[in-house]
Design a protein around this motif. Structure first.
Motif, PDB file in Angstrom:
ATOM      1  N   ASP A  12     -12.408  -9.275  -9.941  1.00  0.00           N
ATOM      2  CA  ASP A  12     -11.154  -8.745 -10.486  1.00  0.00           C
ATOM      3  C   ASP A  12      -9.997  -9.702 -10.252  1.00  0.00           C
ATOM      4  O   ASP A  12      -9.905 -10.351  -9.214  1.00  0.00           O
ATOM      5  CB  ASP A  12     -10.801  -7.414  -9.828  1.00  0.00           C
ATOM      6  N   VAL A  13      -9.123  -9.740 -11.227  1.00  0.00           N
ATOM      7  CA  VAL A  13      -7.832 -10.403 -11.078  1.00  0.00           C
ATOM      8  C   VAL A  13      -6.795  -9.295 -11.239  1.00  0.00           C
ATOM      9  O   VAL A  13      -6.788  -8.611 -12.256  1.00  0.00           O
ATOM     10  CB  VAL A  13      -7.617 -11.487 -12.149  1.00  0.00           C
ATOM     11  N   VAL A  14      -5.949  -9.101 -10.230  1.00  0.00           N
ATOM     12  CA  VAL A  14      -5.124  -7.899 -10.171  1.00  0.00           C
ATOM     13  C   VAL A  14      -3.638  -8.238 -10.095  1.00  0.00           C
ATOM     14  O   VAL A  14      -3.236  -9.168  -9.399  1.00  0.00           O
ATOM     15  CB  VAL A  14      -5.507  -7.040  -8.946  1.00  0.00           C
ATOM     16  N   TYR A  15      -2.853  -7.444 -10.838  1.00  0.00           N
ATOM     17  CA  TYR A  15      -1.398  -7.484 -10.721  1.00  0.00           C
ATOM     18  C   TYR A  15      -0.973  -6.135 -10.167  1.00  0.00           C
ATOM     19  O   TYR A  15      -1.030  -5.119 -10.850  1.00  0.00           O
ATOM     20  CB  TYR A  15      -0.766  -7.746 -12.090  1.00  0.00           C
ATOM     21  N   PHE A  16      -0.598  -6.092  -8.886  1.00  0.00           N
ATOM     22  CA  PHE A  16      -0.201  -4.849  -8.243  1.00  0.00           C
ATOM     23  C   PHE A  16       1.269  -4.541  -8.523  1.00  0.00           C
ATOM     24  O   PHE A  16       2.126  -5.414  -8.388  1.00  0.00           O
ATOM     25  CB  PHE A  16      -0.387  -4.938  -6.724  1.00  0.00           C
ATOM     26  N   LYS A  17       1.542  -3.305  -8.880  1.00  0.00           N
ATOM     27  CA  LYS A  17       2.923  -2.833  -8.984  1.00  0.00           C
ATOM     28  C   LYS A  17       3.169  -1.823  -7.873  1.00  0.00           C
ATOM     29  O   LYS A  17       2.336  -0.944  -7.634  1.00  0.00           O
ATOM     30  CB  LYS A  17       3.160  -2.181 -10.345  1.00  0.00           C
ATOM     31  N   PHE A  18       4.293  -1.950  -7.223  1.00  0.00           N
ATOM     32  CA  PHE A  18       4.602  -1.040  -6.114  1.00  0.00           C
ATOM     33  C   PHE A  18       6.101  -0.841  -5.999  1.00  0.00           C
ATOM     34  O   PHE A  18       6.896  -1.608  -6.520  1.00  0.00           O
ATOM     35  CB  PHE A  18       4.022  -1.603  -4.805  1.00  0.00           C
ATOM     36  N   ASN A  19       6.478   0.228  -5.308  1.00  0.00           N
ATOM     37  CA  ASN A  19       7.874   0.582  -5.120  1.00  0.00           C
ATOM     38  C   ASN A  19       8.072   0.938  -3.662  1.00  0.00           C
ATOM     39  O   ASN A  19       7.515   1.925  -3.183  1.00  0.00           O
ATOM     40  CB  ASN A  19       8.235   1.768  -6.027  1.00  0.00           C
ATOM     41  N   GLY A  38      -5.442   3.111 -11.536  1.00  0.00           N
ATOM     42  CA  GLY A  38      -4.670   3.906 -10.592  1.00  0.00           C
ATOM     43  C   GLY A  38      -5.177   3.804  -9.168  1.00  0.00           C
ATOM     44  O   GLY A  38      -5.951   2.920  -8.811  1.00  0.00           O
ATOM     45  N   ARG A  39      -4.756   4.796  -8.349  1.00  0.00           N
ATOM     46  CA  ARG A  39      -5.047   4.772  -6.923  1.00  0.00           C
ATOM     47  C   ARG A  39      -6.529   4.916  -6.606  1.00  0.00           C
ATOM     48  O   ARG A  39      -6.981   4.509  -5.533  1.00  0.00           O
ATOM     49  CB  ARG A  39      -4.273   5.891  -6.211  1.00  0.00           C
ATOM     50  N   ASP A  40      -7.284   5.523  -7.511  1.00  0.00           N
ATOM     51  CA  ASP A  40      -8.705   5.745  -7.233  1.00  0.00           C
ATOM     52  C   ASP A  40      -9.580   4.590  -7.702  1.00  0.00           C
ATOM     53  O   ASP A  40     -10.807   4.677  -7.647  1.00  0.00           O
ATOM     54  CB  ASP A  40      -9.175   7.044  -7.890  1.00  0.00           C
ATOM     55  N   TYR A  41      -8.964   3.507  -8.156  1.00  0.00           N
ATOM     56  CA  TYR A  41      -9.754   2.374  -8.631  1.00  0.00           C
ATOM     57  C   TYR A  41     -10.341   1.614  -7.442  1.00  0.00           C
ATOM     58  O   TYR A  41      -9.620   1.220  -6.522  1.00  0.00           O
ATOM     59  CB  TYR A  41      -8.909   1.429  -9.480  1.00  0.00           C
ATOM     60  N   GLU A  44       0.833  -1.205   0.000  1.00  0.00           N
ATOM     61  CA  GLU A  44       0.000   0.000   0.000  1.00  0.00           C
ATOM     62  C   GLU A  44       0.864   1.250   0.000  1.00  0.00           C
ATOM     63  O   GLU A  44       0.584   2.213  -0.729  1.00  0.00           O
ATOM     64  CB  GLU A  44      -0.913   0.005   1.226  1.00  0.00           C
ATOM     65  N   ARG A  45       1.911   1.259   0.795  1.00  0.00           N
ATOM     66  CA  ARG A  45       2.773   2.439   0.910  1.00  0.00           C
ATOM     67  C   ARG A  45       3.437   2.785  -0.412  1.00  0.00           C
ATOM     68  O   ARG A  45       3.545   3.950  -0.789  1.00  0.00           O
ATOM     69  CB  ARG A  45       3.836   2.183   1.991  1.00  0.00           C
ATOM     70  N   GLY A  46       3.858   1.781  -1.149  1.00  0.00           N
ATOM     71  CA  GLY A  46       4.567   2.040  -2.401  1.00  0.00           C
ATOM     72  C   GLY A  46       3.728   1.781  -3.642  1.00  0.00           C
ATOM     73  O   GLY A  46       4.270   1.569  -4.734  1.00  0.00           O
ATOM     74  N   PHE A  47       2.395   1.802  -3.488  1.00  0.00           N
ATOM     75  CA  PHE A  47       1.507   1.475  -4.599  1.00  0.00           C
ATOM     76  C   PHE A  47       1.770   2.364  -5.812  1.00  0.00           C
ATOM     77  O   PHE A  47       1.898   3.587  -5.695  1.00  0.00           O
ATOM     78  CB  PHE A  47       0.051   1.628  -4.153  1.00  0.00           C
ATOM     79  N   ILE A  48       1.863   1.753  -6.983  1.00  0.00           N
ATOM     80  CA  ILE A  48       2.040   2.490  -8.235  1.00  0.00           C
ATOM     81  C   ILE A  48       0.804   2.336  -9.118  1.00  0.00           C
ATOM     82  O   ILE A  48       0.198   3.317  -9.539  1.00  0.00           O
ATOM     83  CB  ILE A  48       3.289   2.005  -8.997  1.00  0.00           C
ATOM     84  N   MET A  49       0.414   1.102  -9.360  1.00  0.00           N
ATOM     85  CA  MET A  49      -0.748   0.866 -10.211  1.00  0.00           C
ATOM     86  C   MET A  49      -1.249  -0.564 -10.028  1.00  0.00           C
ATOM     87  O   MET A  49      -0.574  -1.400  -9.410  1.00  0.00           O
ATOM     88  CB  MET A  49      -0.404   1.106 -11.692  1.00  0.00           C
ATOM     89  N   ALA A  50      -2.421  -0.810 -10.582  1.00  0.00           N
ATOM     90  CA  ALA A  50      -2.998  -2.155 -10.568  1.00  0.00           C
ATOM     91  C   ALA A  50      -3.394  -2.522 -11.989  1.00  0.00           C
ATOM     92  O   ALA A  50      -4.105  -1.774 -12.648  1.00  0.00           O
ATOM     93  CB  ALA A  50      -4.210  -2.214  -9.652  1.00  0.00           C
ATOM     94  N   GLU A  51      -2.900  -3.645 -12.463  1.00  0.00           N
ATOM     95  CA  GLU A  51      -3.302  -4.170 -13.771  1.00  0.00           C
ATOM     96  C   GLU A  51      -4.399  -5.201 -13.523  1.00  0.00           C
ATOM     97  O   GLU A  51      -4.204  -6.148 -12.772  1.00  0.00           O
ATOM     98  CB  GLU A  51      -2.106  -4.784 -14.481  1.00  0.00           C
ATOM     99  N   VAL A  52      -5.556  -4.987 -14.161  1.00  0.00           N
ATOM    100  CA  VAL A  52      -6.775  -5.690 -13.779  1.00  0.00           C
ATOM    101  C   VAL A  52      -7.352  -6.497 -14.932  1.00  0.00           C
ATOM    102  O   VAL A  52      -7.418  -6.020 -16.071  1.00  0.00           O
ATOM    103  CB  VAL A  52      -7.836  -4.678 -13.291  1.00  0.00           C
TER     104      VAL A  52
END
Length: 450
Positions: free
Chosen positions: A438-445, A429-432, A396-404
């Motif tokens: 949903d099937v999600v691929y989270f990207k974070f840093n 994005g963050r407001d999704y 959550e802290r380093g959230f960049i995007m979610a591929e859905v």
């Protein structure tokens, strides 16, 4: 940059139809549907103002619990034992249960099973529903009768309720009021919960009243304004429950819900009604009208329209639970019962578990891969960063995007590559707001500072 593959899935509520069983399972005996919650989505039109999602009553947590309550000797502990495959005491005397028992039950989900079959992981971790067996309530509990305040504190500690009514006659099982009358028992429970909320709100009102007098009529500081809004909400809620209404049935604004959630009111909790029938009555319910079921449904329609009633038989479910370690033998018992009565018989427990989870406004998402298929729990209306945070706070802290991608698309097309080729793989994005399926691929840093 890091990523993790997740899939989001919850149990859909479409009328009376269960997503757990095939259409030929005809004896899923649901008599009314649960109240539906509305979730407003932000407008996709450019320049349009975003619509604020409807706030939810209850604790803003993913770790929610549902309690089993009713008057003494209606079969709560027997139901709890069958549901959780545990062995809490179940004896024929009032207040057999004193300290609440707690257990976790697996949430049946055919989509979790599909993912496990597809990935064949080394480990499978399904979603769970936490269930609490609460001691029986008697008339006058709000004034200290029976277990009194101890009982009501146990009700206050859970987030939704299975309200269990007794519909069976058995001279060997005494009733605290001397006779079996499910509508009387319903009214006893609701009356005591209402009295407790009235008492609580009156105390809150009296505590705030002198503070309001000091503030006067001026607009004052932001703190004063907030206190005045809180006082107005308390007054509105008090008037509502004094008219005999449950808080959960009111039309509250988001700001009012914020205040209500701080009060932990008993009548704000979602409620599902269960009626415990004899084995014979349950097995023949599709052919023979049952007076207890009809009376309870009439009462619900009059006082709490839209609430769900599920008939079951504690005796029958207890027998089925003996075969939990042998699904083949359990199915044989169900097949034999179906043949004897001439209609398809199924256990009521899977439906009860799923509906209980829905009442808590919970949904589950999955991490899926050859190492593990795992279900994680979030509340509905959860945004993508918070959904990622259920797995780890760094996500959550380093959230960049979610591929859905949608679970249905994955099942229909067979693979992630096919979903991408069909143009059904989306970047969010963050407001999704994470949606069912949903099937999600989270990207974070995680290089960002806390």
């Amino acid at each position: 940059m890091f990523g993790i593959r997740l899939s989001i899935q919850t149990c859909a509520h479409h009328g009376h139809r269960s997503m757990l069983s095939s259409p030929q399972h005809t004896q899923r005996l649901l008599f009314s549907t649960t109240s539906q919650w509305l979730y407003a989505k932000p407008s996709s039109k450019k320049g349009a103002a975003a619509v604020e999602p409807k706030a939810l009553l209850g604790r803003p947590s993913n770790n929610l619990k549902i309690g089993v309550l009713g008057v003494p000797n209606v079969g709560k502990s027997t139901f709890f034992n069958a549901l959780t495959n545990s062995s809490v005491p179940a004896e024929n005397f009032p207040f057999c249960t004193i300290d609440p028992s707690e257990a976790r039950v697996i949430v049946p989900d055919e989509r979790f099973t599909w993912l496990a079959d597809r990935y064949k992981p080394q480990k499978e971790t399904p979603a769970f529903l936490t269930v609490i067996d609460i001691a029986g309530l008697v008339r006058g509990a709000s004034k200290g009768e029976g277990l009194g305040n101890a009982f009501l504190s146990h009700v206050r500690s859970v987030d939704a309720l299975f309200h269990l009514c007794r519909g069976f006659e058995d001279p060997g099982v005494t009733h605290v009021d001397g006779s079996v009358d499910p509508v009387r028992d319903l009214e006893t429970i609701h009356f005591e919960l209402l009295l407790r909320d009235i008492d609580w709100l009156q105390k809150s009102h009296q505590e705030l009243k002198p503070i309001m007098a000091r503030f006067g009529n001026g607009s004052g500081s932001p703190t004063e304004k907030k206190k005045k809004e809180e006082f107005a909400t308390i007054e509105k809620c008090l008037a509502w429950v004094e008219q005999g209404n449950d808080i959960r049935k009111g039309d509250w604004s988001n700001s009012e819900i914020e205040v209500i959630n701080q009060q932990y009111l008993l009548t704000a909790k979602p409620m599902i009604y269960l009626v415990n029938l004899s084995e014979h009555e349950y097995l023949h319910l599709s052919k023979e009208p049952n007076s207890a079921v009809e009376r309870i449904q009439t009462w619900i329609d009059e006082h709490h329209p839209g609430d769900l009633l599920i008939p079951f038989s504690g005796s029958f479910e207890s027998q089925l639970s003996l075969f939990n370690d042998s699904p083949e033998d359990k199915q044989t018992v169900l097949d034999d019962a179906s043949e004897q009565v001439g209609s398809k018989i199924s256990s009521a427990l899977p439906e009860i578990i799923v509906r209980g989870r829905e009442a808590l406004n919970l949904q589950q998402f999955f991490t899926a891969g050859p190492g593990e298929v795992r279900a994680w729990t979030t509340r509905k209306n959860t945004l993508a960063p918070q959904a990622a945070g259920v797995i780890h706070s760094d996500f959550e802290r380093g959230f960049i995007m979610a591929e859905v991608m949608k679970m249905d698309d994955l099942k229909d097309l067979g693979s992630e590559a096919a979903v991408k080729a069909a143009g059904k793989y989306y970047s969010k994005g963050r407001d999704y707001m994470v949606e069912d399926g949903d099937v999600v691929y989270f990207k974070f840093n995680v290089t960002k500072k806390k």
